[in-house]
Design a protein around this motif. Structure first.
Motif, short mmCIF file in Angstrom:
data_model
loop_
_atom_site.label_atom_id
_atom_site.label_comp_id
_atom_site.label_asym_id
_atom_site.label_seq_id
_atom_site.Cartn_x
_atom_site.Cartn_y
_atom_site.Cartn_z
N PHE A 113 9.45 54.30 17.08
CA PHE A 113 9.41 55.14 18.28
C PHE A 113 9.00 54.29 19.48
O PHE A 113 8.55 53.16 19.34
CB PHE A 113 8.46 56.34 18.12
CG PHE A 113 7.01 55.97 17.89
CD1 PHE A 113 6.16 55.72 18.96
CD2 PHE A 113 6.50 55.90 16.60
CE1 PHE A 113 4.83 55.38 18.74
CE2 PHE A 113 5.17 55.58 16.38
CZ PHE A 113 4.33 55.31 17.46
N GLU A 114 9.23 54.85 20.66
CA GLU A 114 8.77 54.28 21.93
C GLU A 114 7.94 55.37 22.60
O GLU A 114 7.80 56.47 22.05
CB GLU A 114 9.95 53.84 22.79
CG GLU A 114 10.72 52.71 22.13
CD GLU A 114 11.93 52.22 22.91
OE1 GLU A 114 12.45 51.19 22.51
OE2 GLU A 114 12.35 52.86 23.90
N ALA A 115 7.38 55.07 23.76
CA ALA A 115 6.53 56.06 24.43
C ALA A 115 6.76 56.03 25.93
O ALA A 115 6.77 54.95 26.54
CB ALA A 115 5.05 55.77 24.13
N ARG B 29 10.18 63.32 13.97
CA ARG B 29 10.44 64.28 15.06
C ARG B 29 9.84 63.71 16.34
O ARG B 29 8.64 63.53 16.43
CB ARG B 29 9.84 65.63 14.75
CG ARG B 29 10.14 66.60 15.88
CD ARG B 29 9.67 67.98 15.59
NE ARG B 29 10.08 68.82 16.69
CZ ARG B 29 10.73 69.94 16.55
NH1 ARG B 29 11.02 70.38 15.36
NH2 ARG B 29 11.07 70.65 17.60
N LEU B 30 10.71 63.44 17.32
CA LEU B 30 10.29 62.81 18.57
C LEU B 30 10.80 63.62 19.75
O LEU B 30 11.69 64.46 19.62
CB LEU B 30 10.83 61.38 18.64
CG LEU B 30 10.36 60.45 17.52
CD1 LEU B 30 11.15 59.15 17.53
CD2 LEU B 30 8.87 60.16 17.64
N CYS B 31 10.24 63.36 20.91
CA CYS B 31 10.68 64.03 22.14
C CYS B 31 12.08 63.53 22.51
O CYS B 31 12.38 62.34 22.38
CB CYS B 31 9.75 63.68 23.31
SG CYS B 31 8.05 64.21 23.10
N ASP C 80 14.58 65.66 27.79
CA ASP C 80 13.52 66.64 28.03
C ASP C 80 12.34 66.00 28.78
O ASP C 80 11.77 66.61 29.67
CB ASP C 80 13.02 67.25 26.73
CG ASP C 80 14.07 68.12 26.04
OD1 ASP C 80 15.05 68.53 26.70
OD2 ASP C 80 13.90 68.36 24.83
N VAL C 81 12.00 64.78 28.40
CA VAL C 81 10.91 64.07 29.08
C VAL C 81 11.31 63.78 30.52
O VAL C 81 10.51 63.96 31.45
CB VAL C 81 10.52 62.78 28.33
CG1 VAL C 81 9.41 62.04 29.07
CG2 VAL C 81 10.08 63.10 26.90
N GLN C 82 12.54 63.36 30.72
CA GLN C 82 13.02 63.10 32.07
C GLN C 82 12.99 64.36 32.93
O GLN C 82 12.57 64.33 34.09
CB GLN C 82 14.44 62.53 32.03
CG GLN C 82 14.93 62.09 33.40
CD GLN C 82 16.28 61.41 33.34
OE1 GLN C 82 17.06 61.63 32.41
NE2 GLN C 82 16.56 60.58 34.32
N ALA D 247 7.46 68.39 20.14
CA ALA D 247 7.47 66.98 19.75
C ALA D 247 6.15 66.32 20.16
O ALA D 247 5.43 66.84 21.01
CB ALA D 247 8.66 66.28 20.39
N PRO D 248 5.79 65.19 19.55
CA PRO D 248 4.46 64.61 19.73
C PRO D 248 4.18 64.01 21.10
O PRO D 248 5.00 63.29 21.67
CB PRO D 248 4.40 63.52 18.65
CG PRO D 248 5.81 63.18 18.37
CD PRO D 248 6.61 64.43 18.62
N VAL D 249 2.97 64.34 21.60
CA VAL D 249 2.49 63.81 22.88
C VAL D 249 1.01 63.47 22.72
O VAL D 249 0.23 64.27 22.22
CB VAL D 249 2.66 64.83 24.03
CG1 VAL D 249 2.08 64.31 25.34
CG2 VAL D 249 4.13 65.20 24.20
N ILE D 250 0.65 62.28 23.18
CA ILE D 250 -0.74 61.83 23.17
C ILE D 250 -1.30 61.97 24.58
O ILE D 250 -0.61 61.65 25.55
CB ILE D 250 -0.83 60.36 22.72
CG1 ILE D 250 -0.34 60.21 21.28
CG2 ILE D 250 -2.26 59.82 22.87
CD1 ILE D 250 -0.11 58.77 20.85
N HIS D 251 -2.54 62.44 24.70
CA HIS D 251 -3.22 62.50 26.00
C HIS D 251 -4.34 61.48 25.99
O HIS D 251 -5.16 61.45 25.07
CB HIS D 251 -3.77 63.89 26.27
CG HIS D 251 -4.39 64.02 27.62
ND1 HIS D 251 -5.44 64.87 27.87
CD2 HIS D 251 -4.13 63.41 28.81
CE1 HIS D 251 -5.78 64.79 29.15
NE2 HIS D 251 -5.00 63.91 29.72
#
Length: 151
Positions: free
Chosen positions: A30-32, A128-130, A134-136, A63-67
């Motif tokens: 994955f990338e972030a 399962r990724l973003c 959708d992120v854009q 989908a996964p998101v880190i804060h």
């Protein structure tokens, strides 16, 4: 995603200390996308943690998101190769050659004392990724006209 994590023995060592982060190389599994907190909060029209998580889940399909509250950033995990075509300068896509501090899977709540990174949206299942689109869309929704990149 299990292949992206170190072995359980290694993970214990890496996930020790106050931050409880494992440093994971990006680009293969994955990338972030590094999202400034202000962009996310504008896009979801809230800065309240539970509201932000709920609205991010709807925008990004759970989908996964880190804060990372200490640095006031969110990291949306996206498929490998996204960095090659990413074109939103206000939110950099981190790819191959970059490492990301990833919290343990059970770190899903904000810790006022440590201000350590946690899963705003936990990984529900490996792989399962973003979706980059959708992120854009989230970035576009949270930007003000003429805003400069200062992440």
């Amino acid at each position: 995603m299990a292949s992206a994590h170190p072995s359980p023995d290694t993970a214990r060592g890496e996930w020790s200390g106050a931050a409880k982060l494992a440093v994971i190389p990006l680009g293969k599994v994955f990338e972030a996308v590094r999202l400034p907190e202000r962009i996310v909060h504008r896009a979801v029209a809230s800065a309240e943690r539970y509201t932000v998580s709920d609205r991010l889940a709807r925008c990004l399909g759970d989908a996964p998101v880190i804060h990372d509250p200490g640095f006031r950033r969110y990291y949306a995990l996206v498929p490998p190769g996204t960095a090659r075509t990413w074109c939103e300068p206000i939110a950099e896509c981190l790819g191959e050659g970059t490492y990301l501090g990833v919290p343990r899977g059970d770190r899903t709540e904000f810790d006022e004392q440590t201000q350590a990174s946690y899963w705003a949206l936990p990984m529900l299942r490996p792989g399962r990724l973003c979706a980059a689109a959708d992120v854009q869309a989230l970035v576009v929704a949270g930007c003000c006209p003429g805003e400069e990149d200062d992440s």
